[in-house]
Design an enzyme around this catalytic site. Structure first.
Site, short mmCIF file in Angstrom:
data_model
loop_
_atom_site.label_atom_id
_atom_site.label_comp_id
_atom_site.label_asym_id
_atom_site.label_seq_id
_atom_site.Cartn_x
_atom_site.Cartn_y
_atom_site.Cartn_z
N GLY A 147 1.01 -1.05 -0.07
CA GLY A 147 0.05 0.00 -0.14
C GLY A 147 0.97 0.94 -0.11
O GLY A 147 2.18 0.91 0.86
N CYS A 148 -0.22 1.72 -1.00
CA CYS A 148 1.63 3.58 -0.35
C CYS A 148 1.64 4.28 0.26
O CYS A 148 2.89 4.62 0.74
CB CYS A 148 0.62 4.64 -1.88
SG CYS A 148 1.91 5.99 -1.92
N GLU A 149 0.56 3.89 1.36
CA GLU A 149 0.46 5.06 2.08
C GLU A 149 0.99 4.23 3.72
O GLU A 149 1.34 5.02 4.57
CB GLU A 149 -1.12 6.21 2.87
CG GLU A 149 -1.36 6.54 1.66
CD GLU A 149 -2.24 7.66 1.34
OE1 GLU A 149 -3.27 6.73 2.13
OE2 GLU A 149 -2.95 7.93 0.96
N SER A 150 0.73 3.31 3.17
CA SER A 150 0.85 2.38 5.38
C SER A 150 1.07 1.28 4.36
O SER A 150 1.32 1.12 3.44
CB SER A 150 -0.23 2.46 5.59
OG SER A 150 -1.05 1.60 5.11
N ALA A 160 -5.09 3.97 -1.05
CA ALA A 160 -3.64 3.65 -0.51
C ALA A 160 -3.74 2.68 -0.01
O ALA A 160 -2.26 2.47 0.76
CB ALA A 160 -2.47 4.69 -1.31
#
Lengths: 416, 146
Positions: free
Chosen positions: B61-64, B130
């Site tokens: 995931g991009c954010e976490s 994301a």
């Protein structure tokens, strides 16, 4: 700490006036009732940009440079006029120096491919440690294809480019230096003029990624004297899908076209093809016509509103944002106060950036969180991401106050 | 890395019933209560210790970041899943409540979207988020299918 900013002196009067020109920000029309603080990802678009694209599709949609009929003639005139507008906007010398692409990323890839034949094994490319991936990966790929190698210019403790480290690297005679004008993750303004003039002493080609700078500071490519400067329409109140690659004529002439096909040729036979002249030589195929026309309206918008007063007000607002954030407990703010544009990045101490982002979103506050496509910088900062608040000409004090109130709520919730 | 997985007994934990979960969400009065509940939920399932938060087990995931381990005994599937973000961990817990110690048939027939919609969290599951939650759900289902 931010000093000398009196909250009461922040008026954001000019921004309040402009806001009505952005349909999405106009509360009556915005079904999401968003407080939009993600301008660095993409700016909102004023009516004039949307209208210009609408008008093109409604009244003269046709291909350019194929003018046997009136529609195409008008489309071509409007399309090429934007090129001329851009010459003035960034102070290039001639229209040959303005190449339309689909965005900053494509512009930089076009360079990395176009310069490939001039690279050989052992050549050095210097890149900005705080760059986003679009100004790292194409150079890495170029290095892999040619046997060249990439080195990152170190950062100092405030995550600014370390000019002493840079000068040491210049002694290795790099072939190319690629930097950001303003970094996307922290909004740090690099001393571009100085970096470029130093690069010249080493005879390096200079590439500036201006994606984050173009909507926040006046850009004069002749004064900067860089070889190439890349930016996108959508970050400067224009549409997505259009970017610009500026290059000095003699430098652009050396590029091998990344795309070949229609429009970019002089003559084609089954035995051989002779490429055409700049700028068409680097614009194969049908270009993003409506987007370029929309960009033309965005330039007009910026010429009208991107005045000294508006820029000053935007800077004041950024200071106010930094000041307001610094007033809260347990906030880690990244990048310096004085030397950044458009962006403030932070973390709530001990909390994950995504939790903060999601809980702000619940309150209608749109910010970005994550690694901001700058993973090497995040590694250097020893964080796995952060929250980024970014502003534009239309951002008001009310927006910032709403954000701060919402962030207080988030902190409370995370404490429970 | 396949031999480097948490011991079997780490997988043997209990989760609350999905009915119980739905009831808890139904009585929340506002978004604050809902997200507070979500974060509490994240604490109710086991964490993955740092040594097991390794790249091959990571779901992007991009954010976490999120990690997932699977263990099968007979036809029952057991999972360990974790995230570095608290809300995502809470969202993952909902998937665990649906899937953990269930058989293949139950997992493959689980109405994931409908459940998230009932809980008022459908937009957190959407592919536009994301957080990698959808990828994680898909991976859990794929274990049950294989």
């Amino acid at each position: 700490m931010v000093k000398s900013v009196m909250c009461e002196t922040i008026t954001s009067t000019l921004a309040s006036k402009i806001q009505s020109q952005f349909p999405l920000l106009n509360n009556h029309q915005n079904p999401l009732k968003l407080c939009y603080l993600d301008t660095a990802a993409t700016s909102q678009k004023p009516h004039c940009v949307i209208d210009a694209m609408n008008e093109y599709y409604h009244t003269y949609n046709s291909n350019v440079h194929r003018a046997a009929h009136q529609l195409s003639a008008r489309a071509t005139v409007d399309y090429e006029k934007v090129r001329n507008d851009l010459v003035t906007f960034i102070n290039a010398r001639t229209r040959q120096e303005i190449i339309f692409t689909h965005g900053t990323t494509e512009s930089l890839n076009m360079l990395a491919y176009g310069l490939e034949s001039t690279f050989s094994a052992g050549d050095l490319i210097l890149i900005d440690s705080a760059a986003h991936h679009a100004n790292i990966v194409p150079w890495q790929q170029l290095a892999q294809r040619t046997g060249a190698f990439v080195k990152a210019i170190p950062l100092d403790q405030d995550f600014n480019l370390d000019l002493i480290g840079y000068q040491k690297l210049l002694k290795l005679r790099p072939k190319l230096v690629a930097i950001s004008h303003v970094t996307n993750a922290l909004g740090t303004v690099n001393p571009v003029s100085q970096i470029i003039s130093l690069a010249k002493t080493a005879n390096a080609i200079t590439v500036v990624d201006g994606a984050q700078a173009i909507a926040h500071t006046s850009v004069d490519v002749s004064e900067l004297d860089c070889d190439f400067y890349a930016f996108s329409g959508h970050k400067m109140y224009g549409p997505t899908g259009v970017g610009i690659l500026y290059g000095k004529t003699e430098k652009l002439a050396q590029l091998t076209p990344m795309l070949t096909g229609g429009e970019m040729i002089k003559t084609v036979s089954f035995d051989n093809t002779i490429f055409g002249e700049l700028p068409n030589r680097l614009e194969a195929g049908t270009p993003p016509i409506s987007e370029v026309i929309g960009l033309g309206a965005a330039i007009k918008f910026m010429n009208q509103y991107f005045t000294k007063e508006h820029q000053d007000e935007e800077k004041q607002l950024l200071n106010y944002l930094q000041f307001s954030l610094a007033e809260l407990d347990d906030i880690e703010i990244y990048a310096s106060n004085e030397n950044n544009l458009g962006v403030v990045s932070f973390n709530v101490k001990g909390e994950h950036h995504q939790d903060v982002g999601i809980l702000l979103d619940q309150q209608g506050i749109a910010i970005r969180c994550g690694h901001h496509c700058a993973m090497p910088l995040m590694d250097l900062m020893k964080i796995n991401g952060c929250c980024r608040v970014s502003i534009g000409l239309y951002t008001t004090k009310v927006d910032i106050d709403c954000f701060i109130d919402a962030l207080k709520q988030v902190q409370q919730l995370l404490k429970d | 890395m396949s031999s480097f997985i948490p011991a079997n007994e780490r997988f043997l934990y209990e989760v609350e019933s999905i009915e119980n979960l739905k009831h808890k969400f139904a009585v929340t009065n506002n978004w604050q209560e809902k997200y507070r509940l979500l974060m509490l939920l994240g604490k109710s399932v086991p964490s993955i210790s740092d040594e097991y938060k390794v790249e091959p087990q990571q779901v992007d995931g991009c954010e976490s970041a999120a990690w997932l381990y699977h263990y099968q005994q007979d036809d029952k599937h057991y999972f360990l899943a974790d995230s570095d973000a608290r809300i995502v961990k809470g969202l993952i817990s909902i998937l665990l409540i649906m899937f953990h110690s269930q058989d293949s048939k139950t997992i493959c027939g689980s109405p994931i979207e409908a459940t998230f919609e009932q809980l008022g969290l459908l937009n957190q599951l959407s592919p536009s988020r994301a957080n990698g939650l959808q990828a994680l759900a898909a991976k859990m289902v794929s274990y049950a299918k294989s």
